[in-house]
Design an enzyme around this catalytic site. Structure first.
Site, PDB file in Angstrom:
ATOM      1  N   ASN A  68       1.641  -2.969   4.187  1.00 35.49           N
ATOM      2  CA  ASN A  68       0.686  -3.824   3.463  1.00 35.49           C
ATOM      3  C   ASN A  68      -0.312  -4.355   4.493  1.00 35.49           C
ATOM      4  OD1 ASN A  68      -0.130  -5.028   0.922  1.00 35.49           O
ATOM      5  ND2 ASN A  68       0.439  -6.982   1.819  1.00 35.49           N
TER       6      ASN A  68
ATOM      7  N   ASP B  49       0.828  -1.214   0.000  1.00 33.21           N
ATOM      8  CA  ASP B  49       0.000   0.000   0.000  1.00 33.21           C
ATOM      9  C   ASP B  49       0.855   1.253   0.000  1.00 33.21           C
ATOM     10  OD1 ASP B  49      -1.732  -2.246   1.254  1.00 33.21           O
ATOM     11  OD2 ASP B  49      -3.101  -0.727   0.489  1.00 33.21           O
TER      12      ASP B  49
HETATM   13  O1  MRU Z   1      -7.553  -2.703   3.087  1.00 30.78           O
HETATM   14  P1  MRU Z   1      -7.320  -3.172   1.680  1.00 30.78           P
HETATM   15  O2  MRU Z   1      -8.078  -4.412   1.352  1.00 30.78           O
HETATM   16  O3  MRU Z   1      -7.507  -2.071   0.666  1.00 30.78           O
HETATM   17  O4  MRU Z   1      -5.784  -3.540   1.681  1.00 30.78           O
HETATM   18  C1  MRU Z   1      -5.217  -4.030   0.489  1.00 30.78           C
HETATM   19  C2  MRU Z   1      -3.883  -4.608   0.664  1.00 30.78           C
HETATM   20  O5  MRU Z   1      -3.230  -4.505   1.661  1.00 30.78           O
HETATM   21  C3  MRU Z   1      -3.319  -5.221  -0.533  1.00 30.78           C
HETATM   22  O6  MRU Z   1      -2.609  -6.353  -0.254  1.00 30.78           O
HETATM   23  C4  MRU Z   1      -2.479  -4.106  -1.186  1.00 30.78           C
HETATM   24  O7  MRU Z   1      -3.298  -2.972  -1.369  1.00 30.78           O
HETATM   25  C5  MRU Z   1      -1.975  -4.424  -2.475  1.00 30.78           C
HETATM   26  S1  MRU Z   1      -3.249  -4.318  -3.663  1.00 30.78           S
HETATM   27  C6  MRU Z   1      -2.581  -4.798  -5.148  1.00 30.78           C
END
Ligand code: MRU
Length: 345
Positions: free
Chosen positions: A245, A235
């Site tokens: 992440n 992220d």
């Molecule tokens: O809270 P989320 O579901 O948006 O978190 C997403 C993640 O942590 C993913 O593993 C990350 O964004 C990578 S998306 C290609």
């Protein structure tokens, strides 16, 4: 359809809250609806959030196009602020909003209608670029998977988390499509179950051989020799390679190191935030305690218990074997090699 589709006056999103029970499309006709969709995880995953926000801005401009210029620009800025306030950790959100607003600034002097037209084309282009970038990440990353490997992934980084194809799961999918025999171990990813609900669904959809495990089974699977590499998304990655992440990623990185298993992060260079030196500077989103105390509306913890619900953790760069981007695979030292990819064009 793609996870995010942008057209005139409309942003269509696959409603990820409903998967795997139902495949429903959320049709947003206002920027407020797009902001709600991001906040409530109808659309989630760093790249998908970024492109949705770009679509939200194009939508805002379209809905404001009949206003006098001064009012149009003030309300477009307010729309950008609203979208920025939805989620704090994934830098792709801020990256995409900045890209669109910088482009809008270049269009100043044109009528609001012309600006709206320009922003629609620009947001659609960002969506296309996301798919191209993911396929490049997948091609680089698949070189790291050998025939017969077991690979572990956490959260959902597939076609749902992006406009299409995916980052870490895109790599696994690409290797599978190349004909490599692999087996994907899918962490369920408590508390919101992106692994169990979304990654498991994608693996079945794309025919990727997969086994769903609960998060606390990963070390056991590694000890049994079932996992030869870990691929996760990101992220936000800071200049030194520290990676925010989905919560639980840090645990996986530590146990991978203990078992001598390579741990790879896959993300577009738009996820790299060179303005932050290290991971302690990343804002970690704290979400509703109900995500922990309840499972699909059913209370599983006693009322009144204190709850922590950080949505992300930060994996220190020393646990990361390589970072797969659309420009290639960066190896340590990340402060030199990752920067080269981000700035090198
Ligand atoms: O809270 P989320 O579901 O948006 O978190 C997403 C993640 O942590 C993913 O593993 C990350 O964004 C990578 S998306 C290609």
């Amino acid at each position: 359809m793609r996870s995010v589709e942008i057209s005139q006056g409309l942003v269509r999103l696959i409603d990820q809250r409903q998967i795997p029970a139902r495949e429903e499309v959320l049709e947003c006709t206002t920027v407020e609806q797009v902001a709600d969709a991001i906040r409530s995880l109808a659309v989630r995953g760093a790249p998908a959030i970024g492109v949705s926000a770009a679509g939200g801005l194009a939508l805002a401009a379209y809905n404001l196009r009949h206003l006098p210029e001064a009012e149009f620009w003030a309300k477009l800025e307010a729309a950008a602020a609203l979208l920025r306030s939805t989620r704090p950790t994934a830098v792709n959100l801020f990256w995409a909003i900045k890209k669109v607003m910088d482009y809008a600034a270049q269009l100043k002097g044109n009528s609001p209608g012309e600006v709206a037209h320009g922003l629609l084309a620009y947001a659609q282009d960002l969506a296309e670029q996301d798919v191209t970038v993911n396929k490049a990440i997948a091609a680089f990353g698949a070189t790291l998977i050998r025939d017969g490997d077991g690979v572990l992934t956490h959260c959902n980084t597939g076609s749902l988390a992006t406009v299409d194809y995916g980052t870490a799961l895109g790599i696994i999918r690409y290797a599978h499509e190349q004909g490599k025999k692999l087996h994907c171990y899918v962490d369920e990813t408590r508390p919101v179950l992106q692994g169990a609900r979304l990654t498991a669904w994608e693996c079945l959809k794309f025919g990727i051989p997969a086994t769903l495990i609960s998060d606390n089974m990963a070390a056991h699977m590694m000890k049994l020799g079932k996992i030869q590499a870990v691929f996760v998304g990101a992220d936000r990655i800071t200049a030194n390679g520290d990676t925010a992440n989905k919560i639980g990623t840090y645990n996986v990185a530590i146990i991978a190191k203990e078992h001598g298993i390579p741990f790879y992060v896959a993300a577009p260079t738009s996820t790299v935030d060179l303005s932050l030196a290290h991971g302690d500077q990343i804002e970690i989103e704290e979400r509703n305690p109900q995500e922990v105390t309840h499972v699909f509306g059913t209370q599983v913890a006693p009322a009144g218990i204190q709850v922590a619900n950080p949505a992300f953790d930060v994996t220190p760069h020393k646990y990361i074997t390589g970072i797969v981007t659309e420009k290639g695979i960066a190896y340590p030292p990340f402060d030199v090699n990752l920067k080269r990819f981000v700035e090198g064009g």
